[in-house]
Design an enzyme around this catalytic site. Sequence first.
Site, PDB file in Angstrom:
ATOM      1  CE  LYS A 168      -6.097  -2.937   2.560  1.00 10.50           C
ATOM      2  NZ  LYS A 168      -5.294  -2.869   1.353  1.00 10.50           N
ATOM      3  CE  LYS A 177     -10.088  -4.600   0.191  1.00 10.00           C
ATOM      4  NZ  LYS A 177      -9.126  -5.683  -0.003  1.00 10.00           N
ATOM      5  CG  ASP A 210      -2.052  -1.036   1.055  1.00  6.10           C
ATOM      6  OD1 ASP A 210      -2.305  -1.449  -0.090  1.00  6.10           O
ATOM      7  OD2 ASP A 210      -2.644  -1.421   2.072  1.00  6.10           O
TER       8      ASP A 210
HETATM    9  S1  IVH Z   1     -16.694  -4.902  -3.214  1.00  9.62           S
HETATM   10  C1  IVH Z   1     -16.758  -3.183  -7.495  1.00  9.62           C
HETATM   11  N1  IVH Z   1     -16.702  -5.906  -0.789  1.00  9.62           N
HETATM   12  O1  IVH Z   1     -11.345  -6.497  -2.173  1.00  9.62           O
HETATM   13  C2  IVH Z   1     -16.262  -3.482  -6.140  1.00  9.62           C
HETATM   14  N2  IVH Z   1     -14.790  -6.276  -2.145  1.00  9.62           N
HETATM   15  O2  IVH Z   1      -9.542  -4.430  -3.133  1.00  9.62           O
HETATM   16  C3  IVH Z   1     -16.313  -4.903  -5.837  1.00  9.62           C
HETATM   17  N3  IVH Z   1     -13.086  -7.656  -1.074  1.00  9.62           N
HETATM   18  O3  IVH Z   1     -11.605  -7.332  -5.545  1.00  9.62           O
HETATM   19  C4  IVH Z   1     -15.654  -5.249  -4.580  1.00  9.62           C
HETATM   20  N4  IVH Z   1     -14.153  -7.997   0.814  1.00  9.62           N
HETATM   21  O4  IVH Z   1     -11.680  -9.238  -3.787  1.00  9.62           O
HETATM   22  C5  IVH Z   1     -16.007  -5.752  -1.935  1.00  9.62           C
HETATM   23  N5  IVH Z   1     -16.875  -6.792   1.348  1.00  9.62           N
HETATM   24  C6  IVH Z   1     -16.187  -6.640   0.211  1.00  9.62           C
HETATM   25  C7  IVH Z   1     -14.924  -7.211   0.036  1.00  9.62           C
HETATM   26  C8  IVH Z   1     -14.250  -6.994  -1.157  1.00  9.62           C
HETATM   27  C9  IVH Z   1     -13.055  -8.257   0.119  1.00  9.62           C
HETATM   28  C10 IVH Z   1     -11.994  -7.729  -2.057  1.00  9.62           C
HETATM   29  C11 IVH Z   1     -12.429  -8.088  -3.435  1.00  9.62           C
HETATM   30  C12 IVH Z   1     -12.013  -6.937  -4.300  1.00  9.62           C
HETATM   31  C13 IVH Z   1     -10.897  -6.356  -3.492  1.00  9.62           C
HETATM   32  C14 IVH Z   1     -10.656  -4.903  -3.806  1.00  9.62           C
END
Ligand code: IVH
Length: 598
Positions: free
Chosen positions: A327, A129, A48
């Site tokens: 993050k 996340k 990051d």
């Molecule tokens: S939303 C268009 N929600 O984080 C946006 N992503 O850094 C779609 N990820 O590719 C992603 N938890 O693999 C979303 N609650 C969550 C998530 C999440 C993990 C991951 C995912 C994404 C990446 C982006």
Amino acid sequence: MARAPVPIANLSPLEAAGELQSLAQQLQAADVAYHANDAPELTDAAYDALKQRFEAIQQAFPDLKALADRSASVGARPSEKFAKIRHRRPMLSLDNAFSEDDVADFVQRIRNFLGLAAEAPVAFTAEPKIDGLSLSLRYESGALVSAATRGDGEEGEDVTINARTIRDIPHHLKGADVPAVLEVRGEVYLRHADFAALNARQEAAGEKVFANPRNAAAGSLRQLDPAITASRPLGFFAYAWGEVSALMAETQSGMVAAFAQLGFATNPLMRRCGSVAELVAHYRSIELQRASLGYDIDGVVYKVDRLDLQTRLGFVARAPRWAIAHKFAAEQAFTVLEGIDIQVGRTGALTPVARLKPVTVGGVVVSNATLHNADYIAGFGKDGEILREGRDIRLGDTVIVQRAGDVIPQVVDVVIEKRLAGAEPFPFPTICPCELATAVTREETVTGEESKIRRCSGEFACPHQRIEHLRHFVSRRAFDIEGLGEKQISFFFEKGLIREPADIFTLEARDAAPGNLQKLQNFEGFGGTSVANLFASINTRRTIGLDRLIYGLGCRHVGETTAKVLARGYGSWSAFEEACLKVAAGDVEARAEMDALD
Ligand code: IVH
């Protein structure tokens, strides 16, 4: 601490171009290591930091756009192992926020873009996340027809057969009213307990151990043999979607609730929030629960709840304008390096282990951490590159310990300002720590370079290697002798009762021999019943499969799979032994025959 980078305002365009190019290369290499090889080379925090610097320079020098093109690529190219699936809607990434200010800016940007009055409310969802890998599942008329990894965002790998083995992924959507087409997206992950059990199995089998649950989940999903995926209890949380014939709700939270109705697991910590203060409060609450969730998360994702607003907000390059990932800071702590112990493994490899003044890192007390190898201590990486700007690690140093997703904590840096006067570079032993003090060697790798690994050259003379060999011999994937674990092996070894594998099978007879004064049942911790049980379990293993026997020998490079191949190829111990003796004597034909087995 790390030297502060040159302030961006002080960079000349030429310097900026050079740094952009170098950062792009580092990020690209890190992407490949992380996404394609499931073997990250940078911590998330380090990645990051590079990315933030890359983006800041790019913003300050918009003319250097061409160099910055890598920022448009998400993840790494799909691997050649799997068939490809082109995503009908790209699988995108998320922008990151690292502070409350960043969150406030995000909300303000959205309000400005939508032209909202100061008092007009906007609702968001906030959810963990998940630190796993994203997967897109396509359902047609309610039936699962394909599953694809993200790949480069445009095209992913076809892992349909493997995805079908994941319990949280329904083969058929529940309920009468299912959309004709629905692509559900979410995260595949592995729980901590399952990760630890998997690594224990991998280690016992002499197979690769995974650095963290994310890599283990990725390695488990991207298997050519679905039986392997099925044997690993992966989880899946649904949180997004791709192509849909008809939306099931008008909000993000409504869609996720609909996923739950259709039979998906959804994360229970998702909340609706109406302000920056509420978002940040939920972030803090999730952060407090982080250590007890049982799976890795690396932040909190905020999304605009209303789908019509999401549509208006749209995307910038590779990420939606309506979402952001807040993050967590890496879990790091300062402590003092009190000692460096050298552990000798089964194959003689010397691994330095840091003995630390106990410190809490992310809710867990850490007193040991890995120092990887001699070069790592000296400040050099895998390919001879300079680590920590060349700072080596010395006894008495104040060090930074990190427990990222990685389960084994590591010493990542040294606070050079706090180094004690007179501290000397760590003299990595040139002899084995055992009483034989055998010389340590560095062998050549296949490419002719010196290996990073230093090994004790004592082989079976070295007591450390002998104990590790015995432990391996009785381990679950080899002889699997109940009641004869690591502790008991060390005990019997020290008492001189078991010095090599064959001794295990004469233990009972020796114990019963007239005149024996070292009766097992007289040792502390061994009652008559436990001794009888131990002999009984040894007796059940007097006959076992040839593959287990070969694997149990613990030869370097002979893991479970190779052992199976050898057992199948030779059929009997005598045929195998004869072949080994011939190969060892330089018999070219016998060698070619062995190489041809598969
Ligand atoms: S939303 C268009 N929600 O984080 C946006 N992503 O850094 C779609 N990820 O590719 C992603 N938890 O693999 C979303 N609650 C969550 C998530 C999440 C993990 C991951 C995912 C994404 C990446 C982006």
